[in-house]
Design a protein around this motif. Structure first.
Motif, PDB file in Angstrom:
ATOM      1  N   GLU A  14     -32.042 -93.107 -73.388  1.00 44.20           N
ATOM      2  CA  GLU A  14     -31.259 -93.138 -74.621  1.00 44.20           C
ATOM      3  C   GLU A  14     -30.634 -94.518 -74.806  1.00 44.20           C
ATOM      4  O   GLU A  14     -30.279 -95.185 -73.837  1.00 44.20           O
ATOM      5  CB  GLU A  14     -30.128 -92.107 -74.570  1.00 44.20           C
ATOM      6  N   ASP A  26     -32.229 -88.377 -82.309  1.00 44.22           N
ATOM      7  CA  ASP A  26     -32.414 -87.589 -81.081  1.00 44.22           C
ATOM      8  C   ASP A  26     -32.512 -88.416 -79.803  1.00 44.22           C
ATOM      9  O   ASP A  26     -32.501 -87.840 -78.711  1.00 44.22           O
ATOM     10  CB  ASP A  26     -33.638 -86.665 -81.207  1.00 44.22           C
ATOM     11  N   ARG A  27     -32.576 -89.745 -79.895  1.00 42.64           N
ATOM     12  CA  ARG A  27     -32.626 -90.571 -78.683  1.00 42.64           C
ATOM     13  C   ARG A  27     -31.635 -91.721 -78.746  1.00 42.64           C
ATOM     14  O   ARG A  27     -31.802 -92.735 -78.075  1.00 42.64           O
ATOM     15  CB  ARG A  27     -34.040 -91.134 -78.452  1.00 42.64           C
ATOM     16  N   VAL A  67     -27.164 -92.626 -79.351  1.00 42.02           N
ATOM     17  CA  VAL A  67     -25.778 -92.186 -79.496  1.00 42.02           C
ATOM     18  C   VAL A  67     -25.027 -93.323 -80.167  1.00 42.02           C
ATOM     19  O   VAL A  67     -25.202 -94.492 -79.801  1.00 42.02           O
ATOM     20  CB  VAL A  67     -25.151 -91.839 -78.130  1.00 42.02           C
ATOM     21  N   ASP A 124     -22.601 -84.546 -82.740  1.00 42.13           N
ATOM     22  CA  ASP A 124     -22.349 -84.597 -81.298  1.00 42.13           C
ATOM     23  C   ASP A 124     -22.823 -85.902 -80.679  1.00 42.13           C
ATOM     24  O   ASP A 124     -22.332 -86.310 -79.625  1.00 42.13           O
ATOM     25  CB  ASP A 124     -23.046 -83.437 -80.583  1.00 42.13           C
ATOM     26  N   ARG A 125     -23.785 -86.567 -81.310  1.00 42.16           N
ATOM     27  CA  ARG A 125     -24.381 -87.767 -80.728  1.00 42.16           C
ATOM     28  C   ARG A 125     -23.566 -89.004 -81.119  1.00 42.16           C
ATOM     29  O   ARG A 125     -24.067 -89.956 -81.705  1.00 42.16           O
ATOM     30  CB  ARG A 125     -25.847 -87.884 -81.116  1.00 42.16           C
ATOM     31  N   TRP A 133     -27.348 -96.148 -76.409  1.00 40.61           N
ATOM     32  CA  TRP A 133     -26.046 -95.984 -77.030  1.00 40.61           C
ATOM     33  C   TRP A 133     -25.790 -97.268 -77.801  1.00 40.61           C
ATOM     34  O   TRP A 133     -25.615 -98.337 -77.211  1.00 40.61           O
ATOM     35  CB  TRP A 133     -24.971 -95.765 -75.975  1.00 40.61           C
ATOM     36  N   ALA A 154     -23.722 -90.661 -86.931  1.00 46.52           N
ATOM     37  CA  ALA A 154     -24.627 -89.762 -86.200  1.00 46.52           C
ATOM     38  C   ALA A 154     -25.157 -88.672 -87.132  1.00 46.52           C
ATOM     39  O   ALA A 154     -26.346 -88.321 -87.084  1.00 46.52           O
ATOM     40  CB  ALA A 154     -23.904 -89.147 -85.013  1.00 46.52           C
TER      41      ALA A 154
END
Length: 365
Positions: A286, A326-327, A329, A27-28, A288, A355
């Motif tokens: 986060e 977890d942090r 994308v 999902d990330r 990206w 991911a």
């Protein structure tokens, strides 16, 4: 440049019930917005199929007027309109064919995503929409005098407020039709030039005065707040410029900052860039990370080679690599409009593979 009206296009899908979905490592991952070609349905199906966790409303700039980043932003404006001149987008006294085309293209693209999600039969963890940021919009639209909106602070504020109002309606519609949380990505590729005062005047002999950092931060913070008030689950600011104003983006209150990691220099970036990235991550923002090529490479790189800049960045900043799961994308380096359709699909699926690999690293890593 016109597109034939399709009366079969659905305008809403209120009957589709949300399907609860447990979070998954893939999902990330997401894309940054633009997509090659002109077929909105094929683009939406591909995005939904390859990005089950965070699909987005694709932009297809190859369709021309109204389909590019600034044109789509203009389509969201409330009580303001634009038209096209040889020099670009310009404020119009009333909505004309150019403005109506932009509004229609955006509506059809939302229809296409809604339709693709319905065909897939599931609700993703989130859906994303990318919107031009207030400074890039102000730099990309002209006043009727021919000067950029950027040159008139009153006009800048008016455009920002209009965009925020339109964004509220857009986010609410996406949430209603998809049954998923909405992530808003504000695109600010022109912000570094706005801050540097390097944008040319209409004559080409001068430049528009630099906007002070505090002023730029305040307006961007207002846009982020407006997105949250519109119901956005989170707000990311994207700037794929080689020297994005990372500290300013963080200070504006973004939940995430999207960058082209290769353009920054990766783990070999200048110390001030690494410090800014580290401070963002430490503060809980986060990152990206654009680590998948956005255009066709001569030889498709191995997954580990694509992951290496992100792994090295975490090591260089002193963070456990688990933070990538977890942090962070995973995204392409920038939009995919310039890619071959085959590579656009592969680049998108590769972000999901990365991911997953960050969440469950192979032993060789």
């Amino acid at each position: 440049m016109s597109e034939t009206t399709d009366p079969a296009t659905p305008t809403a899908n209120p009957a589709r019930a949300p399907q609860p979905r447990a979070p998954q490592p893939g999902d990330r991952a997401t894309g940054l917005g633009s997509w090659p070609g002109t077929d909105r349905r094929e683009a939406a199906r591909t995005v939904v199929g390859e990005l089950p966790g965070m699909p987005y409303v694709p932009e297809l700039p190859a369709r021309g007027v109204g389909a590019d980043m600034v044109g789509r932003g203009a389509a969201m404006l409330v009580d303001l309109a634009v038209e096209v001149w040889p020099s670009g987008y310009r404020v119009a006294r009333r909505p004309g064919s150019d403005h109506r085309r932009a509004v229609e293209l955006l509506a059809r693209d939302v229809d296409a995503l809604d339709e693709a999600l319905g065909e897939a039969g599931a609700t993703p963890a989130a859906v994303k929409v990318q919107v031009v940021g207030p400074w890039t919009l102000a730099a990309g639209v002209e006043l009727r005098s021919g000067h950029r909106v950027l040159t008139d602070r009153g006009a800048v504020a008016e455009f920002a407020a209009s965009l925020a109002e339109g964004l509220r309606a857009h986010v609410a519609e996406l949430a209603r039709r998809t049954g998923a949380p909405v992530v808003v990505q504000l695109d600010e590729p022109t912000l570094p030039a706005v801050l540097a005062g390097s944008l040319p005047t209409p004559s080409g002999y001068g430049t528009v005065g630099a906007v002070p950092g505090a002023e730029a931060r305040a307006l961007l913070a207002d846009a982020i707040t407006a997105a949250r008030e519109a119901g956005a689950a989170s707000v990311a600011v994207h700037c794929c410029h080689p020297t994005p104003p990372l500290a300013l983006l963080g200070a504006a209150g973004a939940d995430a900052v999207a960058v082209d990691l290769g353009a920054l220099g990766g783990a070999e970036a200048p110390a001030e860039v690494l410090d800014a990235l580290g401070e963002l991550w430490e503060a809980g923002t986060e990152l990206w990370l654009g680590i998948v090529p956005s255009t066709d490479p001569a030889t498709p790189p191995a997954l580990h080679d694509l992951a290496r800049p992100a792994l090295d960045l975490a090591d260089r900043l002193g963070f456990d690599r688990a933070r990538l799961a977890d942090r962070a994308v995973v995204t392409p380096a920038c939009g995919l409009a310039g890619a071959d359709p085959g590579w656009a699909r592969r680049a998108t699926s590769t972000t999901v593979e990365l991911a997953r690999a960050f969440a469950d690293p192979p032993a060789s890593w």
